[in-house]
Design an enzyme around this catalytic site. Structure first.
Site, PDB file in Angstrom:
ATOM      1  N   ASP A  12      52.340  37.234  33.009  1.00 45.75           N
ATOM      2  CA  ASP A  12      51.081  37.834  33.457  1.00 45.75           C
ATOM      3  C   ASP A  12      49.973  37.640  32.421  1.00 45.75           C
ATOM      4  O   ASP A  12      50.233  37.618  31.219  1.00 45.75           O
ATOM      5  CB  ASP A  12      51.311  39.326  33.732  1.00 45.75           C
ATOM      6  CG  ASP A  12      50.175  39.932  34.538  1.00 45.75           C
ATOM      7  OD1 ASP A  12      49.513  39.197  35.297  1.00 45.75           O
ATOM      8  OD2 ASP A  12      49.952  41.147  34.408  1.00 45.75           O
ATOM      9  N   ASN A  14      47.247  35.248  32.944  1.00 44.53           N
ATOM     10  CA  ASN A  14      46.546  33.959  33.045  1.00 44.53           C
ATOM     11  C   ASN A  14      45.074  34.132  33.417  1.00 44.53           C
ATOM     12  O   ASN A  14      44.197  33.511  32.814  1.00 44.53           O
ATOM     13  CB  ASN A  14      47.179  33.088  34.134  1.00 44.53           C
ATOM     14  CG  ASN A  14      48.531  32.538  33.736  1.00 44.53           C
ATOM     15  OD1 ASN A  14      48.919  32.641  32.590  1.00 44.53           O
ATOM     16  ND2 ASN A  14      49.222  31.955  34.695  1.00 44.53           N
ATOM     17  N   GLY A  15      44.831  34.954  34.424  1.00 37.64           N
ATOM     18  CA  GLY A  15      43.462  35.125  34.936  1.00 37.64           C
ATOM     19  C   GLY A  15      42.545  35.655  33.847  1.00 37.64           C
ATOM     20  O   GLY A  15      41.456  35.098  33.611  1.00 37.64           O
ATOM     21  N   ARG A  16      42.992  36.714  33.170  1.00 43.32           N
ATOM     22  CA  ARG A  16      42.162  37.304  32.108  1.00 43.32           C
ATOM     23  C   ARG A  16      41.923  36.311  30.977  1.00 43.32           C
ATOM     24  O   ARG A  16      40.821  36.196  30.451  1.00 43.32           O
ATOM     25  CB  ARG A  16      42.832  38.583  31.564  1.00 43.32           C
ATOM     26  CG  ARG A  16      42.573  39.814  32.419  1.00 43.32           C
ATOM     27  CD  ARG A  16      43.543  40.918  32.095  1.00 43.32           C
ATOM     28  NE  ARG A  16      44.869  40.641  32.633  1.00 43.32           N
ATOM     29  CZ  ARG A  16      45.985  41.265  32.230  1.00 43.32           C
ATOM     30  NH1 ARG A  16      45.930  42.160  31.271  1.00 43.32           N
ATOM     31  NH2 ARG A  16      47.138  40.967  32.786  1.00 43.32           N
ATOM     32  N   TRP A  17      42.957  35.560  30.614  1.00 43.63           N
ATOM     33  CA  TRP A  17      42.806  34.547  29.558  1.00 43.63           C
ATOM     34  C   TRP A  17      41.761  33.509  29.967  1.00 43.63           C
ATOM     35  O   TRP A  17      40.895  33.121  29.178  1.00 43.63           O
ATOM     36  CB  TRP A  17      44.146  33.862  29.300  1.00 43.63           C
ATOM     37  CG  TRP A  17      44.154  32.944  28.122  1.00 43.63           C
ATOM     38  CD1 TRP A  17      44.562  33.252  26.859  1.00 43.63           C
ATOM     39  CD2 TRP A  17      43.732  31.565  28.079  1.00 43.63           C
ATOM     40  NE1 TRP A  17      44.421  32.163  26.038  1.00 43.63           N
ATOM     41  CE2 TRP A  17      43.911  31.102  26.756  1.00 43.63           C
ATOM     42  CE3 TRP A  17      43.216  30.687  29.032  1.00 43.63           C
ATOM     43  CZ2 TRP A  17      43.602  29.803  26.362  1.00 43.63           C
ATOM     44  CZ3 TRP A  17      42.897  29.388  28.644  1.00 43.63           C
ATOM     45  CH2 TRP A  17      43.095  28.961  27.315  1.00 43.63           C
ATOM     46  N   HIS A  29      45.400  29.670  34.585  1.00 40.11           N
ATOM     47  CA  HIS A  29      46.668  29.244  35.190  1.00 40.11           C
ATOM     48  C   HIS A  29      47.121  27.905  34.593  1.00 40.11           C
ATOM     49  O   HIS A  29      48.300  27.699  34.312  1.00 40.11           O
ATOM     50  CB  HIS A  29      46.532  29.136  36.708  1.00 40.11           C
ATOM     51  CG  HIS A  29      46.312  30.462  37.381  1.00 40.11           C
ATOM     52  ND1 HIS A  29      47.121  31.545  37.152  1.00 40.11           N
ATOM     53  CD2 HIS A  29      45.360  30.897  38.246  1.00 40.11           C
ATOM     54  CE1 HIS A  29      46.684  32.588  37.860  1.00 40.11           C
ATOM     55  NE2 HIS A  29      45.617  32.216  38.525  1.00 40.11           N
ATOM     56  N   GLU A  59      53.080  39.538  47.116  1.00 39.54           N
ATOM     57  CA  GLU A  59      51.789  40.242  47.137  1.00 39.54           C
ATOM     58  C   GLU A  59      50.637  39.339  46.679  1.00 39.54           C
ATOM     59  O   GLU A  59      49.474  39.641  46.947  1.00 39.54           O
ATOM     60  CB  GLU A  59      51.840  41.483  46.227  1.00 39.54           C
ATOM     61  CG  GLU A  59      52.662  42.632  46.779  1.00 39.54           C
ATOM     62  CD  GLU A  59      54.167  42.372  46.750  1.00 39.54           C
ATOM     63  OE1 GLU A  59      54.623  41.638  45.849  1.00 39.54           O
ATOM     64  OE2 GLU A  59      54.876  42.876  47.643  1.00 39.54           O
ATOM     65  N   LEU A 122      70.455  24.143  31.446  1.00 39.45           N
ATOM     66  CA  LEU A 122      69.625  25.339  31.673  1.00 39.45           C
ATOM     67  C   LEU A 122      69.270  25.415  33.153  1.00 39.45           C
ATOM     68  O   LEU A 122      68.908  24.396  33.748  1.00 39.45           O
ATOM     69  CB  LEU A 122      68.327  25.230  30.847  1.00 39.45           C
ATOM     70  CG  LEU A 122      67.211  26.226  31.160  1.00 39.45           C
ATOM     71  CD1 LEU A 122      67.598  27.642  30.702  1.00 39.45           C
ATOM     72  CD2 LEU A 122      65.895  25.822  30.479  1.00 39.45           C
ATOM     73  N   LEU A 179      56.508  46.627  37.088  1.00 42.81           N
ATOM     74  CA  LEU A 179      57.469  45.600  37.491  1.00 42.81           C
ATOM     75  C   LEU A 179      56.963  44.718  38.625  1.00 42.81           C
ATOM     76  O   LEU A 179      57.506  43.633  38.856  1.00 42.81           O
ATOM     77  CB  LEU A 179      58.802  46.250  37.877  1.00 42.81           C
ATOM     78  CG  LEU A 179      59.456  47.036  36.724  1.00 42.81           C
ATOM     79  CD1 LEU A 179      60.682  47.797  37.212  1.00 42.81           C
ATOM     80  CD2 LEU A 179      59.849  46.104  35.572  1.00 42.81           C
ATOM     81  N   SER A 180      55.942  45.168  39.343  1.00 41.83           N
ATOM     82  CA  SER A 180      55.302  44.347  40.388  1.00 41.83           C
ATOM     83  C   SER A 180      56.312  43.678  41.329  1.00 41.83           C
ATOM     84  O   SER A 180      56.194  42.492  41.629  1.00 41.83           O
ATOM     85  CB  SER A 180      54.373  43.303  39.753  1.00 41.83           C
ATOM     86  OG  SER A 180      53.423  43.922  38.921  1.00 41.83           O
TER      87      SER A 180
HETATM   88  C1  IPE Z   1      53.010  39.661  38.850  1.00 44.54           C
HETATM   89  O1  IPE Z   1      51.734  39.657  38.343  1.00 44.54           O
HETATM   90  C2  IPE Z   1      53.287  38.394  39.593  1.00 44.54           C
HETATM   91  C3  IPE Z   1      53.427  37.177  38.787  1.00 44.54           C
HETATM   92  C4  IPE Z   1      53.361  37.116  37.490  1.00 44.54           C
HETATM   93  C5  IPE Z   1      53.673  35.989  39.532  1.00 44.54           C
HETATM   94  P1  IPE Z   1      50.496  40.263  39.126  1.00 44.54           P
HETATM   95  O2  IPE Z   1      49.314  40.089  38.272  1.00 44.54           O
HETATM   96  O3  IPE Z   1      50.422  39.714  40.499  1.00 44.54           O
HETATM   97  O4  IPE Z   1      50.895  41.797  39.225  1.00 44.54           O
HETATM   98  P2  IPE Z   1      49.988  43.047  39.566  1.00 44.54           P
HETATM   99  O5  IPE Z   1      49.291  42.748  40.865  1.00 44.54           O
HETATM  100  O6  IPE Z   1      49.012  43.195  38.458  1.00 44.54           O
HETATM  101  O7  IPE Z   1      50.933  44.180  39.641  1.00 44.54           O
HETATM  102  C1  IPE Z   2      49.892  35.840  36.439  1.00 44.80           C
HETATM  103  O1  IPE Z   2      48.639  35.920  35.886  1.00 44.80           O
HETATM  104  C2  IPE Z   2      50.075  34.566  37.205  1.00 44.80           C
HETATM  105  C3  IPE Z   2      50.156  34.753  38.651  1.00 44.80           C
HETATM  106  C4  IPE Z   2      50.193  35.894  39.292  1.00 44.80           C
HETATM  107  C5  IPE Z   2      50.199  33.544  39.432  1.00 44.80           C
HETATM  108  P1  IPE Z   2      47.454  36.657  36.624  1.00 44.80           P
HETATM  109  O2  IPE Z   2      46.731  35.673  37.471  1.00 44.80           O
HETATM  110  O3  IPE Z   2      47.945  37.861  37.344  1.00 44.80           O
HETATM  111  O4  IPE Z   2      46.546  37.080  35.419  1.00 44.80           O
HETATM  112  P2  IPE Z   2      45.728  38.416  35.268  1.00 44.80           P
HETATM  113  O5  IPE Z   2      46.717  39.541  35.306  1.00 44.80           O
HETATM  114  O6  IPE Z   2      44.776  38.482  36.420  1.00 44.80           O
HETATM  115  O7  IPE Z   2      45.060  38.280  33.960  1.00 44.80           O
HETATM  116 MG    MG Z   3      48.146  39.822  36.736  1.00 48.05          MG
END
Ligand code: IPE
Ligand code: IPE
Ligand code: MG
Length: 224
Positions: A12, A14-17, A29, A59, A122, A179-180
């Protein structure tokens, strides 16, 4: 020292980074994929037999279309580019989650699974369109339809993870403690590590630190 067979990771942040460093979630990503490669290499060095990577949840379909499209394009390109390398490294690719993507991607995923099926070094379990609640409901339904006794052993047979040992370690990066909907049944006795770093900033050293901590933990399983 605890033996280590299986590490599961919620990758988790990637988006914020991406927003912070490149003003684009998608760039996050892309950067996250480099961490994936580092962790695969280190897992081989550490002689870990299974890693399970949460790549797309049931989700995550709620996200904007363009982000979803980008994520699957990234996956497609990664597989096309790396499948021969993964195969040569004796890595087995296994998808957990329902393969209901484009025909092209479904085909590519099946091809990658088939090609690497006999590999032993692996196993990478890619959790794609994966949700633990869906997985459990499916398994409960199967038990009922087949008139089987409702017990742990029988239920486990109908999970995506049926031939995979439960994770010893669960890591979630990105400074979020939830845990999502990931492997809710399988992590009943996993050691959980929440990591502040965003996934693209996570590296081999962070991974090794967690592994070393894990090795020294006293795992009780309810005993003393
Ligand atoms: C969990 O991360 C799913 C993956 C890493 C693929 P999310 O970013 O989707 O989780 P929530 O929505 O913050 O709980
Ligand atoms: C997790 O990173 C990757 C996926 C869910 C595909 P996010 O995209 O959820 O990153 P944040 O949490 O928004 O930073
Ligand atoms: Mg996320």
């Amino acid at each position: 020292m605890n033996p280590l067979n299986h590490v599961a990771i919620i990758m988790d942040g990637n988006g914020r980074w991406g927003i912070k460093n490149k003003n684009s979630r998608n760039e996050g990503h892309k950067a996250g994929l480099i961490t994936v490669e580092k962790i695969i290499k280190e897992s081989i060095k550490q002689n870990i037999k299974h890693i399970t990577l949460y790549t797309f949840s049931t989700e995550n379909w709620k996200r904007p279309k363009q982000e979803i499209k980008y994520l699957f394009k990234l996956l497609e390109n990664f597989l096309k580019k790396k499948i021969d390398y993964l195969h040569k490294q004796d890595i087995k690719l296994n998808i957990i989650g329902k393969k209901s993507f484009s025909n092209k991607l479904n085909f590519l995923l099946r091809f990658a699974e088939k090609k690497t099926i006999k590999n032993k070094k692996l196993q990478i379990n890619l959790a794609l369109n994966y949700g633990s609640k869906n997985e459990l409901i499916y398994a409960f339904k199967k038990l009922k339809n087949k008139n089987l006794t409702m017990n742990e052993k029988n239920l486990s047979k109908f999970l995506y993870t049926k031939n995979i040992p439960d994770p010893d370690i669960l890591i979630r990066t990105g400074n979020t403690m939830r845990l999502s909907n990931f492997l809710l049944w399988q992590i009943a006795y996993s050691e959980i590590f929440f990591e502040k770093k965003l996934w693209p900033d996570f590296n081999e050293k962070d991974f090794i630190k967690i592994i070393n901590k894990f090795k020294k933990i006293k795992r009780n399983y309810g005993s003393i």
